[in-house]
Design an enzyme around this catalytic site. Structure first.
Site, PDB file in Angstrom:
ATOM      1  N   GLU A 114       0.809  -1.216   0.000  1.00 33.36           N
ATOM      2  CA  GLU A 114       0.000   0.000   0.000  1.00 33.36           C
ATOM      3  C   GLU A 114       0.844   1.269   0.000  1.00 33.36           C
ATOM      4  OE1 GLU A 114      -4.093  -0.459   1.984  1.00 33.36           O
ATOM      5  OE2 GLU A 114      -2.699  -1.521   3.314  1.00 33.36           O
ATOM      6  N   GLU A 134      -4.537  -9.042   3.495  1.00 35.61           N
ATOM      7  CA  GLU A 134      -5.250  -8.694   4.722  1.00 35.61           C
ATOM      8  C   GLU A 134      -6.493  -9.555   4.971  1.00 35.61           C
ATOM      9  OE1 GLU A 134      -2.941  -4.932   3.769  1.00 35.61           O
ATOM     10  OE2 GLU A 134      -3.900  -6.562   2.670  1.00 35.61           O
TER      11      GLU A 134
END
Length: 258
Positions: A114, A134
């Protein structure tokens, strides 16, 4: 320059170098490391350098958040402190008016992936791998779900975050996450080459382009998703999944970080 425990910060030849330096844990982020990352981004922001380079020490760029550190969060106050520190880092990267280059020397998973969404140029070795894992832990990738759709597109982002499997550097380049691929031994030279091309351009033009591009990243959605991630991190399902990874699996590139 101030000394940090998990980050190496240096300034040389108009470049601010931020090196994530927790190699024994694949540069996975604890709260303290996120805080140090924020402090170094702020140093770079306020320095006289023209370009910022973010890289990792060892065989990883960053494996994302340290799941053991997240599993040890006991209540909402501790979770808020952890994720608000992460929020500060991304807000600082969103506001910086200098070009930022991601120099990826290995895997970039979860939060490590990210971070790259806020880089202006990403250069990676042929061996680099990328993943948004995630969901395997009952969590979400907040930056990917806010900025990532604009950068990579909804379908690509959904595929990566829903399946959670790693992709190689060539797939990362195809979808637009990686700009340049370099041999491992040539990564730094390639990064310097690109940095100096940027530095040689007119400063006012570079600053305007960078400042304008920052306006196209929706910080409000990111803040909303950080709040969701905070709640998810305390959810019983997520905590059971994190416990399983921490206690039942060896630390490796796939399992214990996101």
């Amino acid at each position: 320059m101030p000394d940090f425990t998990n980050i190496i910060y240096t300034e040389k030849n108009s470049i601010s170098w931020i090196q994530l330096s927790r190699p024994e844990k694949l540069n996975a982020f604890t709260k303290d490391m996120w805080e140090e990352f924020y402090e170094t981004v702020e140093l770079a922001k306020n320095s006289k350098t023209g370009v910022v380079v973010v890289s990792g020490v060892g065989r990883a760029f960053s494996a994302g958040d340290d799941i053991k550190a997240m599993y040890e969060l006991k209540n909402k106050e501790e979770a808020d402190n952890f994720f608000n520190t992460l929020l500060k880092v991304f807000e600082s990267l969103l506001e910086i008016e200098k070009p930022v280059i991601g120099m990826v020397n290995g895997l970039a998973y979860g939060g490590g992936f990210e971070i790259l969404l806020l880089m202006d140029v990403v250069i990676a070795t042929k061996e680099s791998k990328f993943a948004l894992s995630e969901a395997k832990l009952g969590l979400i990738p907040p930056a990917a779900l806010s900025f990532g759709y604009t950068i990579l597109g909804i379908k690509q982002l959904n595929r990566l975050s829903l399946i959670g499997e790693a992709i190689d550097v060539y797939e990362a380049q195809r979808i637009g996450l990686v700009d340049c691929i370099a041999e491992k031994d040539d990564l730094r030279n390639k990064t310097l080459e690109i940095a100096w091309k940027i530095i040689s351009n007119a400063t006012h033009s570079v600053q305007f382009i960078k400042k304008w591009s920052n306006t196209h990243k929706d910080k409000s959605k990111f803040i909303e998703l950080i709040n969701v991630l905070t709640m998810f991190s305390l959810d019983s399902n997520a905590r059971k999944r994190m416990e399983d990874f921490v206690t039942k699996r060896k630390e490796n590139e796939i399992g214990i970080f996101c």
